[in-house]
Design an enzyme around this catalytic site. Structure first.
Site, PDB file in Angstrom:
ATOM      1  N   HIS A   1      58.115   6.122  46.672  1.00  0.00           N
ATOM      2  CA  HIS A   1      57.970   4.718  47.080  1.00  0.00           C
ATOM      3  C   HIS A   1      59.225   4.247  47.815  1.00  0.00           C
ATOM      4  O   HIS A   1      60.331   4.758  47.570  1.00  0.00           O
ATOM      5  CB  HIS A   1      57.637   3.816  45.890  1.00  0.00           C
ATOM      6  CG  HIS A   1      58.697   3.708  44.837  1.00  0.00           C
ATOM      7  ND1 HIS A   1      59.755   2.831  44.929  1.00  0.00           N
ATOM      8  CD2 HIS A   1      58.842   4.349  43.653  1.00  0.00           C
ATOM      9  CE1 HIS A   1      60.508   2.930  43.848  1.00  0.00           C
ATOM     10  NE2 HIS A   1      59.987   3.850  43.060  1.00  0.00           N
TER      11      HIS A   1
ATOM     12  N   ASP B   1      60.046   0.837  48.147  1.00  0.00           N
ATOM     13  CA  ASP B   1      60.497  -0.491  47.744  1.00  0.00           C
ATOM     14  C   ASP B   1      61.508  -0.395  46.610  1.00  0.00           C
ATOM     15  O   ASP B   1      61.647   0.638  45.949  1.00  0.00           O
ATOM     16  CB  ASP B   1      59.320  -1.371  47.330  1.00  0.00           C
ATOM     17  CG  ASP B   1      58.556  -0.819  46.130  1.00  0.00           C
ATOM     18  OD1 ASP B   1      58.369   0.410  46.047  1.00  0.00           O
ATOM     19  OD2 ASP B   1      58.139  -1.625  45.269  1.00  0.00           O
TER      20      ASP B   1
ATOM     21  N   ASP C   1      66.539   4.585  42.296  1.00  0.00           N
ATOM     22  CA  ASP C   1      65.097   4.320  42.249  1.00  0.00           C
ATOM     23  C   ASP C   1      64.609   3.754  43.568  1.00  0.00           C
ATOM     24  O   ASP C   1      64.553   2.546  43.743  1.00  0.00           O
ATOM     25  CB  ASP C   1      64.805   3.360  41.099  1.00  0.00           C
ATOM     26  CG  ASP C   1      63.337   3.280  40.741  1.00  0.00           C
ATOM     27  OD1 ASP C   1      62.546   4.075  41.264  1.00  0.00           O
ATOM     28  OD2 ASP C   1      62.976   2.402  39.948  1.00  0.00           O
TER      29      ASP C   1
ATOM     30  N   GLU D   1      55.578  -0.335  44.777  1.00  0.00           N
ATOM     31  CA  GLU D   1      55.440   0.387  43.516  1.00  0.00           C
ATOM     32  C   GLU D   1      56.026  -0.392  42.348  1.00  0.00           C
ATOM     33  O   GLU D   1      55.585  -0.235  41.207  1.00  0.00           O
ATOM     34  CB  GLU D   1      56.135   1.756  43.627  1.00  0.00           C
ATOM     35  CG  GLU D   1      55.876   2.704  42.457  1.00  0.00           C
ATOM     36  CD  GLU D   1      56.862   2.549  41.305  1.00  0.00           C
ATOM     37  OE1 GLU D   1      56.601   3.118  40.219  1.00  0.00           O
ATOM     38  OE2 GLU D   1      57.900   1.848  41.468  1.00  0.00           O
TER      39      GLU D   1
ATOM     40  N   GLU E   1      60.560  10.450  41.768  1.00  0.00           N
ATOM     41  CA  GLU E   1      61.190   9.482  40.877  1.00  0.00           C
ATOM     42  C   GLU E   1      62.454  10.079  40.252  1.00  0.00           C
ATOM     43  O   GLU E   1      62.541  11.291  40.049  1.00  0.00           O
ATOM     44  CB  GLU E   1      60.209   9.086  39.768  1.00  0.00           C
ATOM     45  CG  GLU E   1      59.021   8.268  40.231  1.00  0.00           C
ATOM     46  CD  GLU E   1      59.362   6.805  40.455  1.00  0.00           C
ATOM     47  OE1 GLU E   1      60.526   6.411  40.208  1.00  0.00           O
ATOM     48  OE2 GLU E   1      58.471   6.053  40.883  1.00  0.00           O
TER      49      GLU E   1
ATOM     50  N   HIS F   1      67.187   0.182  38.413  1.00  0.00           N
ATOM     51  CA  HIS F   1      67.154  -1.282  38.334  1.00  0.00           C
ATOM     52  C   HIS F   1      68.471  -1.867  37.814  1.00  0.00           C
ATOM     53  O   HIS F   1      68.607  -3.075  37.712  1.00  0.00           O
ATOM     54  CB  HIS F   1      65.995  -1.786  37.452  1.00  0.00           C
ATOM     55  CG  HIS F   1      64.652  -1.291  37.862  1.00  0.00           C
ATOM     56  ND1 HIS F   1      63.493  -1.676  37.216  1.00  0.00           N
ATOM     57  CD2 HIS F   1      64.256  -0.466  38.848  1.00  0.00           C
ATOM     58  CE1 HIS F   1      62.447  -1.088  37.768  1.00  0.00           C
ATOM     59  NE2 HIS F   1      62.903  -0.345  38.776  1.00  0.00           N
TER      60      HIS F   1
END
Length: 358
Positions: free
Chosen positions: A70, A72, A100, A130, A159, A333
């Site tokens: 992904h 984003d 991430d 995602e 990931e 995150h």
């Protein structure tokens, strides 16, 4: 429009991708740059659906591998532009998206450009949204418009996995537990009924909850049931008549979504509960022949993936899938998100070797 140089090293490419902000819902500038970089490549058939880009080899190989990532990220918090830092003698690339999962995406883009004749046919997927609700996920949209693009014998999601293979993933469910009351002036609280106070037993049950550890096909998945948000109240002098506690249940892939819902309702028995989002997990999938080959090639012991990833989407389609990418999942995150430079290089080296071995 930002430009991506796919001849650059994977670390430099990671930095370039990270420095194009792409918080969920605002991926278009990065999607444009990816499309512009891969569309001219003669060995790839390129297809775009919104901010999701698919590039495929068509070599007539006996097997096809889908490799996806992904594009984003979660919101930026003063952690862009990227920079290189050194901790305990090790080089890191610091900044939003480095873990991430733009490190994995950069590796994929570089290999997509350079692997003209891999030993298997490859479908590369770079997709949007995602990090938000699954109905916004670019793969959800793509599955409606071009389900044929998901065909494959094995799938790899880039990931973050610390450069190790993480099999399957936990499922995830979000629920709202509600309590109701009656409004009144806070100076005459006895004339109302406080919905926030009524929610206290919900928090007590969640705080006392003991998460299970469940063995699924040799990997042990740890579950979790937690309050993640609480809302209620209308003014500083009004007794609230509504309180909502948002609950997130991360459940082992041996549970169905229905089983997970039943468990949450059992824990919160006596309260109004609404399920607002749910996605099944994925079993490890490590018994598939290509998965075994891949695991042997990259080495190390496989681990469980505690978070939800799109391996679950491929698993539901009958395509065994694993997570494999640079970066420590515990820093995903995080405001101090950073990836070891060596992990990006190691993942590129291992993927390249496996995809080109004869």
């Amino acid at each position: 429009m930002p430009r991506l140089d796919l001849t650059a090293g994977s670390v430099e490419l990671t930095r370039a991708i990270c420095d194009i902000p792409s918080v969920s819902g605002d991926e278009t500038p990065l999607a444009d740059a990816i499309f512009a970089a891969v569309d001219p490549l003669d060995h790839l058939d390129v297809y775009r659906d919104g901010d999701t880009i698919v590039a495929r080899t068509q070599l007539g190989r006996a097997q096809r591998v889908v490799i996806a990532g992904h594009i984003d990220t979660v919101p930026i918090n003063a952690n862009l532009p990227t920079r290189e830092v050194v901790e305990d003698g090790e080089r890191y690339l610091w900044g939003r998206g480095t873990v991430d999962m733009k490190g994995g995406t950069a590796v994929q883009l570089k290999l997509a450009a350079e692997l003209v004749a891999p030993r298997v046919d490859i479908t590369w997927m770079w997709y949007d949204n995602e990090e938000v609700d699954s109905d916004l996920n670019g793969l959800t949209r793509l599955a409606r418009t071009r389900p044929d693009l998901f065909a494959g014998d094995f799938a790899i999601l880039g990931e973050p996995s610390n450069g190790a293979v993480e099999g399957g993933c936990n499922g995830t469910l979000r629920a709202i537990a509600r309590t109701h009351g009656a409004r009144a002036h806070s100076a005459r609280a006895w004339m109302g009924e406080n919905a926030i106070h009524a929610a206290a037993p919900i928090l007590t049950r969640l705080a006392a909850y003991q998460p299970a550890e469940i063995d699924v096909d040799g990997l042990v998945y740890r579950e979790g049931l937690n309050a993640v948000r609480i809302t209620g109240g209308v003014a500083g002098n009004v007794i609230p008549d509504l309180c909502e506690v948002e609950v997130n249940f991360r459940f082992a892939p041996s549970r169905t979504v229905g089983g997970a819902e039943a468990h949450v309702r059992e824990v919160l028995a006596g309260f109004e509960v609404e399920i607002v989002d749910a996605a099944a997990g994925a079993r490890p999938g490590l018994d598939a022949p290509l998965a075994q080959e891949f695991l042997a090639a990259v080495g190390g012991e496989p681990r469980p993936k505690y978070g939800w990833t799109d391996v679950a989407r491929f698993s539901a389609l009958g395509v065994p899938a694993v997570n494999y990418g640079p970066g420590d999942p515990s820093l995903a995150h995080h405001d101090q998100e950073r990836v070891p430079v060596a992990q990006i290089e190691d993942v590129e080296r291992a993927l390249r070797a496996w995809l080109t071995a004869r």
